[in-house]
Design a protein around this motif. Structure first.
Motif, PDB file in Angstrom:
ATOM      1  N   LYS A   1       0.700  -1.169  -0.045  1.00  0.00           N
ATOM      2  CA  LYS A   1       0.007  -0.034  -0.026  1.00  0.00           C
ATOM      3  C   LYS A   1       0.782   1.221   0.053  1.00  0.00           C
ATOM      4  O   LYS A   1       1.866   1.223   0.394  1.00  0.00           O
ATOM      5  CB  LYS A   1      -0.892  -0.090   1.465  1.00  0.00           C
ATOM      6  N   PRO A   2       0.534   2.149  -0.631  1.00  0.00           N
ATOM      7  CA  PRO A   2      -1.017   2.597  -1.294  1.00  0.00           C
ATOM      8  C   PRO A   2      -0.780   2.028  -2.826  1.00  0.00           C
ATOM      9  O   PRO A   2       0.103   1.898  -3.368  1.00  0.00           O
ATOM     10  CB  PRO A   2      -0.979   4.041  -1.459  1.00  0.00           C
ATOM     11  N   SER A   3      -2.167   1.733  -3.432  1.00  0.00           N
ATOM     12  CA  SER A   3      -2.183   1.176  -4.511  1.00  0.00           C
ATOM     13  C   SER A   3      -1.805   2.036  -5.619  1.00  0.00           C
ATOM     14  O   SER A   3      -1.548   1.843  -6.609  1.00  0.00           O
ATOM     15  CB  SER A   3      -3.601   0.608  -4.589  1.00  0.00           C
ATOM     16  N   SER A   4      -1.967   3.497  -5.336  1.00  0.00           N
ATOM     17  CA  SER A   4      -1.492   4.443  -6.220  1.00  0.00           C
ATOM     18  C   SER A   4      -0.376   5.263  -5.385  1.00  0.00           C
ATOM     19  O   SER A   4      -0.805   5.841  -4.417  1.00  0.00           O
ATOM     20  CB  SER A   4      -2.761   5.298  -6.805  1.00  0.00           C
ATOM     21  N   TRP A   5       0.701   5.365  -6.216  1.00  0.00           N
ATOM     22  CA  TRP A   5       1.943   6.167  -5.321  1.00  0.00           C
ATOM     23  C   TRP A   5       2.337   6.843  -6.507  1.00  0.00           C
ATOM     24  O   TRP A   5       3.208   6.437  -7.596  1.00  0.00           O
ATOM     25  CB  TRP A   5       2.633   5.099  -4.822  1.00  0.00           C
ATOM     26  N   ARG A   6       2.752   8.231  -6.415  1.00  0.00           N
ATOM     27  CA  ARG A   6       3.236   9.141  -7.584  1.00  0.00           C
ATOM     28  C   ARG A   6       2.827   8.972  -8.745  1.00  0.00           C
ATOM     29  O   ARG A   6       3.907   8.636  -9.561  1.00  0.00           O
ATOM     30  CB  ARG A   6       4.897   9.115  -7.097  1.00  0.00           C
TER      31      ARG A   6
END
Ligand code: 6GU
Length: 260
Positions: free
Chosen positions: A186-191
């Motif tokens: 996690k997180p599933s969306s990162w930068r």
């Protein structure tokens, strides 16, 4: 499992007090004993080396301190240990060798420095030890200590009970002759970078299939030499498709790089 290490720099091995291996020692799963080679000298200067017969650069480790140290190891251990002699001139250490060593009652490591140990010690030791010259790979270290740290960690973690969750030994790099698949948390969306969608799907069969494909893709890219050892008879259509994309075909039951 009993492990003896002989070195002129015993402090190098202090790292074996830390982390997983340190904990396994506290729990008596691993009985690691480090000896200082200089304690087995008899002269005022505690001399362990001398000039090489035949000339040449560097110094050679003297035979008698090594014989005394190795005899002291034999005194209070089980019978006929394996004696690992770390050397860039040895057989290359790999996961198969780590498993072999992890099954032993008693492993002894003789850390050489300088240009090496008087060869007569190696011959003499064969009377009482199974002697194994072992290298970490094709590069040169100043001595065996760093190599022994690596080998004790690789072997020690395979001793039952040392790694808390034995399942983590099954799914790691080299366990099945392939490199490990990539992992995410996690997180599933990162930068603006997303975790591959399949890993969020909850579909365990799809996830397993994707991971296996990634193993083949990675191995083909980074370590194509490992693919020659894969039994092509065990490969399914999905495997063959990924390998084909990565430039590998099955010819006479073995994986080879595709022509063109
Ligand atoms: Cl095991 N020892 C030394 N001295 N150098 C090395 C090695 C070992 N493996 C690779 N290089």
């Amino acid at each position: 499992m009993r492990i003896d290490i002989v070195s002129i720099f015993p402090e190098y091995l202090d790292a074996l007090d830390l982390s997983l291996i340190g904990k396994a020692r506290q729990e008596r799963l691993l009985d690691v004993r480090v000896r200082d080679l200089r304690d087995f000298t008899t002269d005022r200067h505690r001399t362990v080396d001398d000039t090489p017969y035949g000339g040449g650069a560097g110094m050679v480790m003297k035979a008698e301190p090594w014989a005394q140290a190795l005899e002291s190891v034999l005194e209070d251990g089980p019978r006929r240990p394996v004696l690992v002699v770390p050397s860039p001139a040895g057989a290359v250490f790999d996961q198969t060798m780590a498993h072999e060593f992890a099954g032993l009652d008693h492993l002894v490591f003789a850390c050489g420095r300088y240009e090496g140990i008087d060869e007569r010690v190696i011959d003499w030791a064969r009377d009482s030890f199974d002697v194994r010259p072992v290298s970490l790979g094709d590069y040169v270290l100043n001595g065996g200590e760093v190599a022994v740290l690596a080998m004790v960690e690789a072997v020690g973690r395979l001793v039952p009970g040392v790694v808390g969750n034995p399942a983590s030994l099954v799914e790691e790099s080299h366990a099945d002759g392939l490199l490990e698949y990539p992992v995410y948390t996690k997180p599933s969306s990162w930068r603006d970078r997303e975790v591959p969608e399949v890993l969020l799907s909850g579909n365990h069969a799809r996830i397993a299939g994707w991971r296996r494909s990634e193993q083949f893709r990675r191995t083909a890219e980074r370590r194509p030499d490992l693919l020659a050892e894969v039994d092509a008879g065990t490969l399914g259509p999905a495997d063959l498709a990924v390998l084909g994309e990565a430039g590998f075909d099955v010819v006479d039951g073995v994986l080879v790089r595709s022509a063109r």
